[in-house]
Enzyme design. Structure first.
Site, PDB file in Angstrom:
ATOM      1  N   HIS A 108       0.824  -1.201   0.000  1.00 13.81           N
ATOM      2  CA  HIS A 108       0.000   0.000   0.000  1.00 13.81           C
ATOM      3  C   HIS A 108       0.861   1.254   0.000  1.00 13.81           C
ATOM      4  CE1 HIS A 108       1.044  -0.555   4.229  1.00 13.81           C
ATOM      5  NE2 HIS A 108       0.723   0.707   4.455  1.00 13.81           N
ATOM      6  N   ASP A 110       0.395   4.931   1.889  1.00 10.74           N
ATOM      7  CA  ASP A 110      -0.376   5.348   3.056  1.00 10.74           C
ATOM      8  C   ASP A 110      -1.537   6.278   2.698  1.00 10.74           C
ATOM      9  OD1 ASP A 110       1.087   3.910   4.932  1.00 10.74           O
ATOM     10  OD2 ASP A 110       2.510   5.542   5.284  1.00 10.74           O
ATOM     11  N   HIS A 263       4.742   0.195   0.252  1.00 14.22           N
ATOM     12  CA  HIS A 263       5.506  -0.579   1.225  1.00 14.22           C
ATOM     13  C   HIS A 263       4.657  -1.705   1.785  1.00 14.22           C
ATOM     14  CE1 HIS A 263       3.573   2.691   3.496  1.00 14.22           C
ATOM     15  NE2 HIS A 263       3.563   1.880   4.542  1.00 14.22           N
ATOM     16  N   ARG A 278       4.732   6.076  13.783  1.00 12.26           N
ATOM     17  CA  ARG A 278       4.854   6.843  12.540  1.00 12.26           C
ATOM     18  C   ARG A 278       4.364   8.268  12.721  1.00 12.26           C
ATOM     19  NH1 ARG A 278       1.074   4.586   8.233  1.00 12.26           N
ATOM     20  NH2 ARG A 278      -0.287   6.380   8.608  1.00 12.26           N
TER      21      ARG A 278
END
Length: 309
Positions: A108, A110, A263, A278
């Protein structure tokens, strides 16, 4: 003065270790901090634009606050649109393998289910298992260049609908806790956004493919035809030679250009504990090769989520 010499004045080339041919570089001998000079932050951003994802070892001095103090130097911090941010932070999203939603084991980019999805993510390793738990990134600009010209022209014209409401059980090895988190939190507000399959990168001018697991369908195509095209384009994105893999240690930081990568967090560490946090930098609305901009078509709160709130 060339870009290379500008970087050399701040980050010596000897401290930039390329990790794979198409993307990925480790930067050594820098301690990330909100106190870094403007020149150093600018040099880090230039290396990021060149290599798409960059890595820093031995950043154990960072806590949530200092991680955000550094990240905000790259742009405006934003929380996750449905999950929100960890208490006391502006944007920190904790991914804890022991809790629902903590294993992002799907390819995906983000948050592509919103229009102006994040431009940069700054991920810090907090608890790392003794084996497994690597993350893999792919280069969506190189994947576009790999397409034969007829497929490039086709991709240039296509648009896809991205949504956070998809068949999660089919696309992942979800636990009961994962499914509950997905139903009650991740899809508490449902988004559907139309993005061009090819966007023009606002800083480099590269054409990058905008796909990944949030894609639901292609505009104007049947589900069956769209799935075949998705599989074709996605296979170029995730081809092994188009990827870089990072083996985490506690205190590591990875920063990636979310406009030019996908990623995948490898779920190969069993029931060992893994925690990463994150910080997210706000992005801009993608622009297609013919100048059209992405559009959010649906944003609605699910009744059960509203009731729970």
């Amino acid at each position: 003065m060339t870009q290379a010499s500008v970087i050399d004045n701040v980050i010596p080339r000897a401290d930039i270790i390329q990790r794979a041919a198409r993307l990925g570089a480790e930067i050594r001998n820098i301690q990330l901090s909100g106190e870094l000079s403007d020149q150093t932050v600018a040099a880090i951003n230039r290396v990021l634009l060149e290599h798409k994802v960059i890595f820093f070892r031995d950043q154990k001095h960072l806590d949530d606050g200092e991680q955000e103090r550094f990240a905000v130097r790259l742009g405006r911090l934003v929380p996750h649109p449905t999950v929100g941010a960890t208490k006391g932070t502006s944007s920190i999203l904790e991914l804890d393998s022991s809790r629902g939603g903590g294993r992002a084991d799907q390819w995906h980019t983000d948050v592509t289910f919103v229009d102006a999805y994040p431009k940069i993510s700054v991920l810090r390793g907090v608890v790392i298992p003794p084996f497994g738990g690597d993350t893999i990134w792919s280069n969506t600009a190189a994947a576009y260049l790999d397409l034969p010209p007829p497929l490039q022209r086709l991709a240039d014209e296509l648009w896809a609908v991205h949504s956070n409401a998809y068949d999660y059980a089919v696309k992942s090895r979800a636990t009961e806790a994962d499914r509950k988190h997905f139903d009650e939190v991740f899809t508490g507000t449902v988004y559907e956004t139309e993005h061009p399959v090819v966007r023009v990168h606002p800083e480099t001018g590269e054409r990058t493919l905008v796909l990944g697991n949030f894609v639901q369908r292609f505009v104007g195509l049947s589900k069956s035809d769209g799935q075949k095209l998705f599989d074709l384009f996605q296979s170029h994105i995730t081809a092994p030679e188009n990827t870089v893999r990072w083996s985490w240690k506690a205190g590591d930081v990875a920063i990636w250009d979310n406009r030019a990568t996908q990623h995948y967090a490898v779920n190969d560490y069993g029931d060992q504990h893994r925690v990463v946090r994150r910080a997210t930098i706000d992005g801009d609305v993608p622009v297609s090769v013919d100048g059209r901009r992405s559009v959010t078509r649906i944003k609605s709160t699910r009744p059960q989520a509203a009731k729970a709130a």
